[in-house]
Design a protein around this motif. Structure first.
Motif, PDB file in Angstrom:
ATOM      1  N   GLY A 224     -11.331  35.098  76.104  1.00 43.28           N
ATOM      2  CA  GLY A 224     -11.356  34.910  74.659  1.00 43.28           C
ATOM      3  C   GLY A 224     -10.317  33.903  74.211  1.00 43.28           C
ATOM      4  O   GLY A 224      -9.825  33.085  74.980  1.00 43.28           O
ATOM      5  N   PHE A 225      -9.947  33.954  72.925  1.00 46.72           N
ATOM      6  CA  PHE A 225      -8.959  33.028  72.363  1.00 46.72           C
ATOM      7  C   PHE A 225      -7.564  33.484  72.760  1.00 46.72           C
ATOM      8  O   PHE A 225      -7.156  34.601  72.456  1.00 46.72           O
ATOM      9  CB  PHE A 225      -9.095  32.985  70.838  1.00 46.72           C
ATOM     10  N   GLN A 226      -6.849  32.619  73.473  1.00 48.76           N
ATOM     11  CA  GLN A 226      -5.513  32.969  73.965  1.00 48.76           C
ATOM     12  C   GLN A 226      -4.509  31.896  73.572  1.00 48.76           C
ATOM     13  O   GLN A 226      -4.865  30.748  73.301  1.00 48.76           O
ATOM     14  CB  GLN A 226      -5.522  33.117  75.492  1.00 48.76           C
ATOM     15  N   GLY A 227      -3.236  32.275  73.556  1.00 41.45           N
ATOM     16  CA  GLY A 227      -2.169  31.343  73.220  1.00 41.45           C
ATOM     17  C   GLY A 227      -1.775  30.468  74.396  1.00 41.45           C
ATOM     18  O   GLY A 227      -2.304  30.592  75.508  1.00 41.45           O
TER      19      GLY A 227
ATOM     20  N   ASN B  44      12.021  31.574  65.612  1.00 37.31           N
ATOM     21  CA  ASN B  44      11.719  32.989  65.721  1.00 37.31           C
ATOM     22  C   ASN B  44      10.287  33.279  66.181  1.00 37.31           C
ATOM     23  O   ASN B  44       9.722  34.292  65.801  1.00 37.31           O
ATOM     24  CB  ASN B  44      11.996  33.678  64.373  1.00 37.31           C
ATOM     25  N   ARG B  45       9.693  32.368  66.942  1.00 35.54           N
ATOM     26  CA  ARG B  45       8.327  32.586  67.436  1.00 35.54           C
ATOM     27  C   ARG B  45       8.295  32.149  68.899  1.00 35.54           C
ATOM     28  O   ARG B  45       7.866  31.045  69.223  1.00 35.54           O
ATOM     29  CB  ARG B  45       7.324  31.791  66.616  1.00 35.54           C
ATOM     30  N   GLY B  46       8.737  33.036  69.785  1.00 37.27           N
ATOM     31  CA  GLY B  46       8.990  32.647  71.169  1.00 37.27           C
ATOM     32  C   GLY B  46       7.776  32.216  71.965  1.00 37.27           C
ATOM     33  O   GLY B  46       7.908  31.442  72.906  1.00 37.27           O
ATOM     34  N   ARG B  47       6.581  32.716  71.629  1.00 37.84           N
ATOM     35  CA  ARG B  47       5.396  32.387  72.424  1.00 37.84           C
ATOM     36  C   ARG B  47       4.538  31.316  71.770  1.00 37.84           C
ATOM     37  O   ARG B  47       3.412  31.094  72.194  1.00 37.84           O
ATOM     38  CB  ARG B  47       4.565  33.650  72.660  1.00 37.84           C
ATOM     39  N   HIS B  48       5.043  30.644  70.745  1.00 39.89           N
ATOM     40  CA  HIS B  48       4.245  29.613  70.084  1.00 39.89           C
ATOM     41  C   HIS B  48       4.503  28.249  70.724  1.00 39.89           C
ATOM     42  O   HIS B  48       5.488  28.063  71.446  1.00 39.89           O
ATOM     43  CB  HIS B  48       4.567  29.593  68.588  1.00 39.89           C
ATOM     44  N   PRO B  49       3.634  27.297  70.468  1.00 39.63           N
ATOM     45  CA  PRO B  49       3.720  26.033  71.209  1.00 39.63           C
ATOM     46  C   PRO B  49       4.876  25.135  70.818  1.00 39.63           C
ATOM     47  O   PRO B  49       5.254  24.264  71.596  1.00 39.63           O
ATOM     48  CB  PRO B  49       2.378  25.352  70.897  1.00 39.63           C
ATOM     49  N   GLY B  50       5.436  25.277  69.642  1.00 37.52           N
ATOM     50  CA  GLY B  50       6.498  24.367  69.216  1.00 37.52           C
ATOM     51  C   GLY B  50       5.930  23.084  68.631  1.00 37.52           C
ATOM     52  O   GLY B  50       4.770  23.032  68.208  1.00 37.52           O
ATOM     53  N   SER B  51       6.723  22.022  68.619  1.00 35.09           N
ATOM     54  CA  SER B  51       6.275  20.745  68.058  1.00 35.09           C
ATOM     55  C   SER B  51       5.125  20.188  68.870  1.00 35.09           C
ATOM     56  O   SER B  51       5.112  20.254  70.099  1.00 35.09           O
ATOM     57  CB  SER B  51       7.437  19.750  68.040  1.00 35.09           C
TER      58      SER B  51
ATOM     59  N   ALA C  97      -3.587  26.406  72.108  1.00 37.52           N
ATOM     60  CA  ALA C  97      -4.290  27.685  72.219  1.00 37.52           C
ATOM     61  C   ALA C  97      -5.790  27.467  72.099  1.00 37.52           C
ATOM     62  O   ALA C  97      -6.248  26.479  71.519  1.00 37.52           O
ATOM     63  CB  ALA C  97      -3.798  28.633  71.128  1.00 37.52           C
ATOM     64  N   GLY C  98      -6.562  28.365  72.657  1.00 39.60           N
ATOM     65  CA  GLY C  98      -8.021  28.256  72.571  1.00 39.60           C
ATOM     66  C   GLY C  98      -8.678  29.231  73.535  1.00 39.60           C
ATOM     67  O   GLY C  98      -8.019  30.044  74.193  1.00 39.60           O
ATOM     68  N   ARG C  99      -9.993  29.113  73.610  1.00 46.43           N
ATOM     69  CA  ARG C  99     -10.749  29.996  74.501  1.00 46.43           C
ATOM     70  C   ARG C  99     -10.451  29.648  75.950  1.00 46.43           C
ATOM     71  O   ARG C  99     -10.416  28.477  76.329  1.00 46.43           O
ATOM     72  CB  ARG C  99     -12.245  29.863  74.243  1.00 46.43           C
ATOM     73  N   THR C 100     -10.251  30.635  76.746  1.00 48.23           N
ATOM     74  CA  THR C 100      -9.971  30.425  78.167  1.00 48.23           C
ATOM     75  C   THR C 100     -10.790  31.403  78.997  1.00 48.23           C
ATOM     76  O   THR C 100     -11.211  32.451  78.511  1.00 48.23           O
ATOM     77  CB  THR C 100      -8.469  30.588  78.454  1.00 48.23           C
ATOM     78  N   GLY C 101     -10.999  31.034  80.245  1.00 49.38           N
ATOM     79  CA  GLY C 101     -11.834  31.841  81.129  1.00 49.38           C
ATOM     80  C   GLY C 101     -13.307  31.546  80.912  1.00 49.38           C
ATOM     81  O   GLY C 101     -13.689  30.709  80.090  1.00 49.38           O
TER      82      GLY C 101
END
Length: 205
Positions: free
Chosen positions: A116-119, A138-145, A162-166
């Motif tokens: 599904g949609f994953q980070g 304060n968003r440790g798992r986000h992609p950043g710039s 982020a997007g669909r994977t698998g």
């Protein structure tokens, strides 16, 4: 290249002579029926089409019913072509797990599990920001710039986001055949094979 169509049963482990546990996958390999023999004179290339899995006639189109009737077999769920098959086969011939012997190396092709949609951390293996900022707070798992400033003033194509994977076709090479149970149409290969349980797997020799 010889091959067979099968179904992933699940994973288990075997022990080597030295006592090492080897993770392995159990695959139901065949039996497969030759549903078409393609030649250079007629189709422009040589290949063997194999059919696997039983299918009800009411769920099969009439052209395919005629196709299977010509091969002298019942309707099949999965059809796969193999080019440059090592042995010469006739229409209606049956291929079983006896195609493989212990010690052979095979390539396994399957459809990976859909996530599904994953980070970006799960999809691309990003490490997360940790204690640094890099364009976010304060968003440790986000992609950043994701882009530059006034130049080039856009986000480049192909940037990992982020997007669909698998759910993709995946090929795992050089898996060793550890056991062959020809009477049950089962083979055991080392390592993992893409796909969920009971999903189709193509084995190339």
């Amino acid at each position: 290249m010889s091959g067979i169509i099968g179904k992933k049963i699940g994973m288990t482990s075997l022990y080597n002579a030295d006592g090492t546990a080897v993770p392995c996958t159990l695959i139901e390999a065949g039996p497969c029926v030759v549903t078409q023999v393609k030649t250079v004179e007629k189709e422009g290339y040589s290949a063997i089409q194999l059919g696997y899995g039983e299918k009800k006639e009411k769920h099969t189109s009439r052209p395919l019913l005629g196709h299977f009737k010509k091969a002298g077999t019942t309707p099949k769920k999965k059809l796969v072509e193999f080019k440059s098959f090592e042995q010469s086969l006739d229409l209606g011939a049956v291929i079983t797990a006896e195609l493989f012997v212990e010690g052979d190396f095979v390539d396994a092709i399957g459809t990976s599990k859909g996530k599904g949609f994953q980070g970006v951390v799960k999809r691309h293996g990003f490490g997360g920001v940790g204690g640094q900022t890099h364009g976010q707070h304060n968003r440790g798992r986000h992609p950043g710039s994701i882009g530059a400033c006034s130049f080039p003033s856009r986000v480049f194509k192909g940037l990992r986001m982020a997007g669909r994977t698998g759910g993709n076709r995946v090929k795992v090479q050089n898996l060793q055949v550890l056991k062959v149970y020809a009477d049950k149409n089962l083979i055991v290969v080392s390592g993992s094979v893409p796909g969920a349980k009971n999903s189709y797997v193509i084995l190339e020799k």
